[in-house]
Design a protein around this motif. Structure first.
Motif, short mmCIF file in Angstrom:
data_model
loop_
_atom_site.label_atom_id
_atom_site.label_comp_id
_atom_site.label_asym_id
_atom_site.label_seq_id
_atom_site.Cartn_x
_atom_site.Cartn_y
_atom_site.Cartn_z
N TYR A 51 0.83 -1.21 0.00
CA TYR A 51 0.00 0.00 0.00
C TYR A 51 0.86 1.26 0.00
N GLY A 52 1.97 1.23 0.71
CA GLY A 52 2.85 2.39 0.75
C GLY A 52 3.44 2.72 -0.61
N ALA A 53 3.79 1.69 -1.38
CA ALA A 53 4.30 1.91 -2.74
C ALA A 53 3.20 2.46 -3.63
N LEU A 54 1.98 1.97 -3.46
CA LEU A 54 0.84 2.49 -4.23
C LEU A 54 0.64 3.98 -3.94
N CYS A 55 0.74 4.36 -2.68
CA CYS A 55 0.58 5.77 -2.32
C CYS A 55 1.59 6.65 -3.05
N PHE A 56 2.82 6.14 -3.19
CA PHE A 56 3.89 6.93 -3.82
C PHE A 56 3.61 7.20 -5.29
N LEU A 57 2.81 6.37 -5.93
CA LEU A 57 2.49 6.59 -7.35
C LEU A 57 1.84 7.95 -7.59
N PHE A 58 1.15 8.47 -6.60
CA PHE A 58 0.41 9.72 -6.80
C PHE A 58 1.33 10.93 -6.90
N VAL A 59 2.60 10.74 -6.57
CA VAL A 59 3.58 11.81 -6.81
C VAL A 59 3.63 12.15 -8.29
N PHE A 60 3.34 11.16 -9.15
CA PHE A 60 3.41 11.35 -10.60
C PHE A 60 2.08 11.74 -11.22
N LEU A 61 1.14 12.18 -10.40
CA LEU A 61 -0.18 12.54 -10.91
C LEU A 61 -0.12 13.69 -11.90
N GLY A 62 0.92 14.51 -11.81
CA GLY A 62 1.05 15.64 -12.72
C GLY A 62 1.40 15.24 -14.14
N SER A 63 1.89 14.01 -14.33
CA SER A 63 2.19 13.50 -15.67
C SER A 63 1.23 12.35 -15.95
N GLU A 64 0.24 12.62 -16.76
CA GLU A 64 -0.81 11.63 -17.02
C GLU A 64 -0.25 10.32 -17.57
N SER A 65 0.68 10.41 -18.51
CA SER A 65 1.22 9.20 -19.14
C SER A 65 2.01 8.35 -18.15
N ILE A 66 2.84 9.00 -17.32
CA ILE A 66 3.64 8.25 -16.35
C ILE A 66 2.73 7.59 -15.31
N PHE A 67 1.76 8.35 -14.81
CA PHE A 67 0.87 7.82 -13.78
C PHE A 67 0.06 6.64 -14.32
N ILE A 68 -0.51 6.79 -15.51
CA ILE A 68 -1.32 5.72 -16.08
C ILE A 68 -0.48 4.46 -16.29
N SER A 69 0.75 4.64 -16.77
CA SER A 69 1.63 3.49 -17.01
C SER A 69 1.96 2.77 -15.71
N LEU A 70 2.38 3.52 -14.69
CA LEU A 70 2.75 2.90 -13.42
C LEU A 70 1.53 2.28 -12.73
N TYR A 71 0.42 2.97 -12.74
CA TYR A 71 -0.80 2.47 -12.10
C TYR A 71 -1.27 1.19 -12.79
N SER A 72 -1.17 1.15 -14.10
CA SER A 72 -1.58 -0.05 -14.85
C SER A 72 -0.66 -1.22 -14.54
N LEU A 73 0.64 -0.96 -14.43
CA LEU A 73 1.59 -2.03 -14.07
C LEU A 73 1.31 -2.57 -12.68
N PHE A 74 1.01 -1.67 -11.74
CA PHE A 74 0.67 -2.10 -10.38
C PHE A 74 -0.61 -2.95 -10.40
#
Length: 265
Positions: free
Chosen positions: A209-232
């Motif tokens: 869960y802590g690693a998932l929370c860190f993904l939101f640091v990249f919310l400003g870049s739609e492409s990076i966030f979508i890629s990382l969130y999809s991989l998770f």
């Protein structure tokens, strides 16, 4: 040397101990980490929670009060994620709130163990809050994506919906596993403490869960966030599928132990 309970009793009576001594007591009252447990929760969140727990204990906060602080921080972050326009500052703020809420989520149990006042009501509150936050976080991603993302295909919106279901099933399964093993506990099949697997621990990082929370640091870049969130999402889906086979076999083995014990009686 005085036991943990004796030191706590001395503190309650007004014979105060130092913050460092409280941290030391908490270090000796930690739960044993499961082999292969995700690294963030063990090496970062639990250690940070130890210092929050020490401070909360010294000012007299109850474990349930700490749980409520955790809930306020967590659901404030989830609300901000769903309601605010996606940007770097929103993402960093959401991560900070979720991460700090996670620290307090670790601290409540540590204070309960330190004081020896663990209760069914406190455990119920902790589990219910966890059960609420996991799907809510992914549903907030769904709302944020629908409102703010420039998706070429709306099919991607299925990802946070399915992620929400996976998170709920995984959490419930782990709680149910522990519950059934407690009810139908049999003799241990192996002796000794399991050695921690560093490789397994790192491989399970996407389920943390802590690693998932860190993904939101990249919310400003739609492409990076979508890629990382999809991989998770894919990693968690795969983990749940494989783990479900193992858990089901564990229950079948437990059923065998219970049957043999019943026949023996």
């Amino acid at each position: 040397m005085a036991s943990v309970s004796q030191r706590v009793a001395a503190h309650i009576k007004g014979q105060d101990i130092s913050f460092r001594q409280t941290v030391f007591q908490l270090s000796s009252a930690q739960k044993t980490a499961a082999a292969g447990a995700p690294p963030y929760s063990i090496y970062v969140n639990r250690k940070a929670g130890k210092y929050v727990a020490a401070a909360a204990h010294r000012i007299g906060w109850s474990p349930n009060a700490i749980s409520c602080v955790s809930a306020v921080l967590t659901f404030s972050g989830i609300t901000l994620l769903a309601a605010a326009p996606s940007s770097w500052w929103v993402g960093i703020t959401v991560w900070s709130m979720l991460a700090l809420g996670y620290v307090f989520d670790s601290a409540d149990g540590q204070v309960a163990r330190l004081r020896g006042i663990s209760s069914p009501a406190g455990e119920w509150l902790d589990h219910v809050l966890d059960c609420a936050k996991l799907p809510s976080l992914h549903l907030a991603v769904l709302i944020a994506a629908y409102r703010n993302f420039h998706l070429s295909n709306d099919v991607w919106l299925l990802v946070p919906i399915l992620y929400s279901a996976i998170a709920s099933v995984a959490f419930f399964s782990m709680i149910l596993n522990d519950h059934l093993k407690t009810i139908h506990s049999g003799p241990p099949r192996s002796a000794g403490k399991k050695k921690r697997s560093v490789i397994k621990s790192i491989a399970l990082l996407p389920t943390d869960y802590g690693a998932l929370c860190f993904l939101f640091v990249f919310l400003g870049s739609e492409s990076i966030f979508i890629s990382l969130y999809s991989l998770f999402f894919l990693a968690n889906a795969g983990h749940l599928l494989l783990a479900s086979f193992k858990w089901f076999n564990d229950m079948k083995n437990l059923e065998t132990v219970v049957t043999e014990t019943t026949l023996g009686d």
